[in-house]
Design a protein around this motif. Sequence first.
Motif, PDB file in Angstrom:
ATOM      1  N   GLU A 147       0.845  -1.185   0.000  1.00 23.62           N
ATOM      2  CA  GLU A 147       0.000   0.000   0.000  1.00 23.62           C
ATOM      3  C   GLU A 147       0.887   1.244   0.000  1.00 23.62           C
ATOM      4  OE1 GLU A 147      -3.590   2.090   2.643  1.00 23.62           O
ATOM      5  OE2 GLU A 147      -2.757   0.144   3.243  1.00 23.62           O
ATOM      6  N   MET A 148       0.652   2.121  -0.973  1.00 26.23           N
ATOM      7  CA  MET A 148       1.481   3.322  -1.092  1.00 26.23           C
ATOM      8  C   MET A 148       0.817   4.493  -0.377  1.00 26.23           C
ATOM      9  SD  MET A 148       3.294   5.262  -4.348  1.00 26.23           S
ATOM     10  CE  MET A 148       1.894   5.157  -5.439  1.00 26.23           C
ATOM     11  N   LYS A 149       1.585   5.148   0.488  1.00 23.24           N
ATOM     12  CA  LYS A 149       1.167   6.362   1.160  1.00 23.24           C
ATOM     13  C   LYS A 149       2.085   7.475   0.688  1.00 23.24           C
ATOM     14  CE  LYS A 149      -1.835   4.369   3.995  1.00 23.24           C
ATOM     15  NZ  LYS A 149      -3.289   4.688   3.990  1.00 23.24           N
ATOM     16  N   ARG A 150       1.585   8.393  -0.096  1.00 19.10           N
ATOM     17  CA  ARG A 150       2.409   9.480  -0.621  1.00 19.10           C
ATOM     18  C   ARG A 150       2.302  10.689   0.305  1.00 19.10           C
ATOM     19  NH1 ARG A 150       1.421  10.443  -6.891  1.00 19.10           N
ATOM     20  NH2 ARG A 150       3.552  11.237  -6.779  1.00 19.10           N
ATOM     21  N   TYR A 151       3.445  11.125   0.818  1.00 15.21           N
ATOM     22  CA  TYR A 151       3.428  12.311   1.663  1.00 15.21           C
ATOM     23  C   TYR A 151       3.814  13.540   0.851  1.00 15.21           C
ATOM     24  CZ  TYR A 151       8.513  11.393   2.210  1.00 15.21           C
ATOM     25  OH  TYR A 151       9.857  11.170   2.001  1.00 15.21           O
ATOM     26  N   LEU A 152       3.296  14.689   1.264  1.00 15.23           N
ATOM     27  CA  LEU A 152       3.581  15.939   0.564  1.00 15.23           C
ATOM     28  C   LEU A 152       5.088  16.165   0.506  1.00 15.23           C
ATOM     29  CD1 LEU A 152       0.799  18.198   2.129  1.00 15.23           C
ATOM     30  CD2 LEU A 152       0.779  17.090  -0.118  1.00 15.23           C
ATOM     31  N   HIS A 153       5.526  16.772  -0.574  1.00 15.13           N
ATOM     32  CA  HIS A 153       6.957  16.875  -0.847  1.00 15.13           C
ATOM     33  C   HIS A 153       7.722  17.490   0.322  1.00 15.13           C
ATOM     34  CE1 HIS A 153      10.692  17.382  -2.896  1.00 15.13           C
ATOM     35  NE2 HIS A 153      10.613  18.708  -2.898  1.00 15.13           N
ATOM     36  N   ASN A 154       8.681  16.698   0.830  1.00 12.60           N
ATOM     37  CA  ASN A 154       9.578  17.128   1.915  1.00 12.60           C
ATOM     38  C   ASN A 154       8.829  17.560   3.182  1.00 12.60           C
ATOM     39  OD1 ASN A 154      11.941  16.571   0.551  1.00 12.60           O
ATOM     40  ND2 ASN A 154      12.338  18.678  -0.076  1.00 12.60           N
ATOM     41  N   ASP A 155       7.602  17.083   3.350  1.00 13.01           N
ATOM     42  CA  ASP A 155       6.765  17.479   4.487  1.00 13.01           C
ATOM     43  C   ASP A 155       6.845  16.415   5.586  1.00 13.01           C
ATOM     44  OD1 ASP A 155       4.695  18.126   6.278  1.00 13.01           O
ATOM     45  OD2 ASP A 155       3.502  19.047   4.684  1.00 13.01           O
ATOM     46  N   LEU A 156       7.712  16.642   6.565  1.00 13.36           N
ATOM     47  CA  LEU A 156       7.912  15.666   7.637  1.00 13.36           C
ATOM     48  C   LEU A 156       6.681  15.541   8.531  1.00 13.36           C
ATOM     49  CD1 LEU A 156      11.584  16.557   8.636  1.00 13.36           C
ATOM     50  CD2 LEU A 156      10.819  14.561   7.331  1.00 13.36           C
ATOM     51  N   ASP A 157       5.954  16.624   8.708  1.00 14.33           N
ATOM     52  CA  ASP A 157       4.745  16.570   9.536  1.00 14.33           C
ATOM     53  C   ASP A 157       3.693  15.665   8.892  1.00 14.33           C
ATOM     54  OD1 ASP A 157       5.801  18.276  11.451  1.00 14.33           O
ATOM     55  OD2 ASP A 157       4.997  20.077  10.486  1.00 14.33           O
ATOM     56  N   HIS A 158       3.528  15.798   7.599  1.00 14.94           N
ATOM     57  CA  HIS A 158       2.562  14.945   6.896  1.00 14.94           C
ATOM     58  C   HIS A 158       3.000  13.483   6.937  1.00 14.94           C
ATOM     59  CE1 HIS A 158       0.314  13.710   3.008  1.00 14.94           C
ATOM     60  NE2 HIS A 158      -0.487  13.618   4.053  1.00 14.94           N
ATOM     61  N   LEU A 159       4.305  13.254   6.744  1.00 17.73           N
ATOM     62  CA  LEU A 159       4.817  11.889   6.813  1.00 17.73           C
ATOM     63  C   LEU A 159       4.563  11.297   8.192  1.00 17.73           C
ATOM     64  CD1 LEU A 159       6.394   9.425   5.876  1.00 17.73           C
ATOM     65  CD2 LEU A 159       8.516  10.672   6.379  1.00 17.73           C
ATOM     66  N   GLU A 160       4.828  12.052   9.240  1.00 12.80           N
ATOM     67  CA  GLU A 160       4.621  11.514  10.592  1.00 12.80           C
ATOM     68  C   GLU A 160       3.143  11.230  10.857  1.00 12.80           C
ATOM     69  OE1 GLU A 160       6.202  11.890  15.115  1.00 12.80           O
ATOM     70  OE2 GLU A 160       6.247  13.724  13.910  1.00 12.80           O
ATOM     71  N   ALA A 161       2.274  12.076  10.349  1.00 14.94           N
ATOM     72  CA  ALA A 161       0.837  11.838  10.521  1.00 14.94           C
ATOM     73  C   ALA A 161       0.426  10.511   9.878  1.00 14.94           C
ATOM     74  CB  ALA A 161       0.039  12.991   9.925  1.00 14.94           C
ATOM     75  N   LEU A 162       1.015  10.217   8.722  1.00 14.62           N
ATOM     76  CA  LEU A 162       0.721   8.950   8.050  1.00 14.62           C
ATOM     77  C   LEU A 162       1.314   7.762   8.816  1.00 14.62           C
ATOM     78  CD1 LEU A 162       1.385  10.017   4.339  1.00 14.62           C
ATOM     79  CD2 LEU A 162      -0.844   9.620   5.408  1.00 14.62           C
ATOM     80  N   LEU A 163       2.530   7.930   9.328  1.00 20.79           N
ATOM     81  CA  LEU A 163       3.184   6.864  10.088  1.00 20.79           C
ATOM     82  C   LEU A 163       2.421   6.539  11.376  1.00 20.79           C
ATOM     83  CD1 LEU A 163       6.889   7.978   9.631  1.00 20.79           C
ATOM     84  CD2 LEU A 163       5.973   5.759   8.927  1.00 20.79           C
ATOM     85  N   LYS A 164       1.870   7.560  12.003  1.00 18.27           N
ATOM     86  CA  LYS A 164       1.120   7.352  13.249  1.00 18.27           C
ATOM     87  C   LYS A 164      -0.087   6.443  13.035  1.00 18.27           C
ATOM     88  CE  LYS A 164       2.210  11.593  15.810  1.00 18.27           C
ATOM     89  NZ  LYS A 164       1.693  12.907  16.259  1.00 18.27           N
ATOM     90  N   LYS A 165      -0.685   6.545  11.854  1.00 17.23           N
ATOM     91  CA  LYS A 165      -1.886   5.762  11.553  1.00 17.23           C
ATOM     92  C   LYS A 165      -1.559   4.329  11.120  1.00 17.23           C
ATOM     93  CE  LYS A 165      -4.405   9.865   9.966  1.00 17.23           C
ATOM     94  NZ  LYS A 165      -5.035  10.519   8.783  1.00 17.23           N
ATOM     95  N   ALA A 166      -0.292   4.053  10.851  1.00 10.00           N
ATOM     96  CA  ALA A 166       0.091   2.737  10.323  1.00 10.00           C
ATOM     97  C   ALA A 166       0.059   1.682  11.418  1.00 10.00           C
ATOM     98  CB  ALA A 166       1.485   2.810   9.706  1.00 10.00           C
ATOM     99  N   PRO A 167      -0.531   0.519  11.165  1.00 13.00           N
ATOM    100  CA  PRO A 167      -0.515  -0.575  12.151  1.00 13.00           C
ATOM    101  C   PRO A 167       0.915  -0.969  12.502  1.00 13.00           C
ATOM    102  CG  PRO A 167      -2.059  -1.030  10.366  1.00 13.00           C
ATOM    103  CD  PRO A 167      -1.278   0.168   9.945  1.00 13.00           C
TER     104      PRO A 167
END
Length: 393
Positions: A147-167
């Motif tokens: 499953e691909m989760k694309r985070y906004l370019h160079n956006d660490l906050d967005h990446l962390e928000a996605l990682l938090k939701k990951a099982p």
Amino acid sequence: MRLWEEQLKIELLHLEKKTQRRRLHSIDFLNDSFIIMNGRKLLNLSSNNYLGLAGDKRLIEASIHATNKYGASSTASRLIVGNYSLYEHVETELARWKGTESALIFNSGYTANLGIISALVGRNDLVFSDKWNHASINDGIILSRAEMKRYLHNDLDHLEALLKKAPQHKRKLIVTDSVFSMDGDIAPLKGLVELKEKYGAILMVDEAHSIGVFGEGGKGLVHDIGLQEQVDVHVGTFSKSLGSFGAYVTGKQWLLDYFVNKMRSFIFTTALPPAVLGSIQAAIHIVQQESALRKQLHNYSKYFRTKLSGLGFNIGTSMTQIVPVIIGSNELTVQFSERLQERGIAAVSIRPPTVPKGTARIRFSLMATLSKDKLDWAINEIAAIGQEMRIIS
């Protein structure tokens, strides 16, 4: 006309209407700085040959020597009889240069990313990919069925928000370019390392456009920042600043053994011809020794960026030898490229889907072997066209 033929031709017409149809042009290389394209002699500001090594006599002689010794072809995949002894020599030198346990060479950056990602993750896993990553990374994720989760370019906050939701039980891969090929900006590598450690992810960095250009001895951006021990998978190519062809991965011996056994684009392809390995070996030596080329490239790049930005061009967030002039309109961008050719400059228009819609641009890429007077001449021509087309005032 058969139905499928009609459908495909309609697709081509649709691309034509959007000014997105691509065509091949025959190119002849005159030297490190000039090419012949469409019958015109053009200053080459579109090459990835950042250090000018593609025409270096030492690489050419090494290619000829390897061909004479090993032949014109590897004749098979590396797991059959294609793993001739030169591979071991070059991979040992590559690992020593990068300061890692092991190195493995592949046929191209595309097949490297395709194979590595699909070997690391599968349908029950997650991949967190920068939105502006290279197409080969995206295709590798698709092939893996993760499953691909694309985070906004160079956006660490967005990446962390996605990682938090990951099982927690799912395997997680974070993958990024170090230098982005269409924008010339760099990834926030320190922040990515912190997040991968916090959330137990694998971190893969593609150094295609930074190897040879950054770091002591040209080791790349990861080494330049001092994160080589924290990045799990280091990928790069020999086809840009090293002036040759092919790609590599460096890392722990056990991980590379895993790739040898699981990476389909490695297992099921014929090995590189000896000539390529010979030129790679020569390039590795040269890049480590000749720091003046890197310094020259960085000086030219900063100068070029400063001049274009000062003239009013939108160069985005470029920090490297890749300098986009973002125009927006496909039609205007193609016209700009054509006018550059008329004035003697090769700089290609980049349009969607390679870049996001509405961000068509001219992608300039510099070489250390350019002369300062030619660079100044090019800047003046770019400025004149920009004013004529009312892109700058």
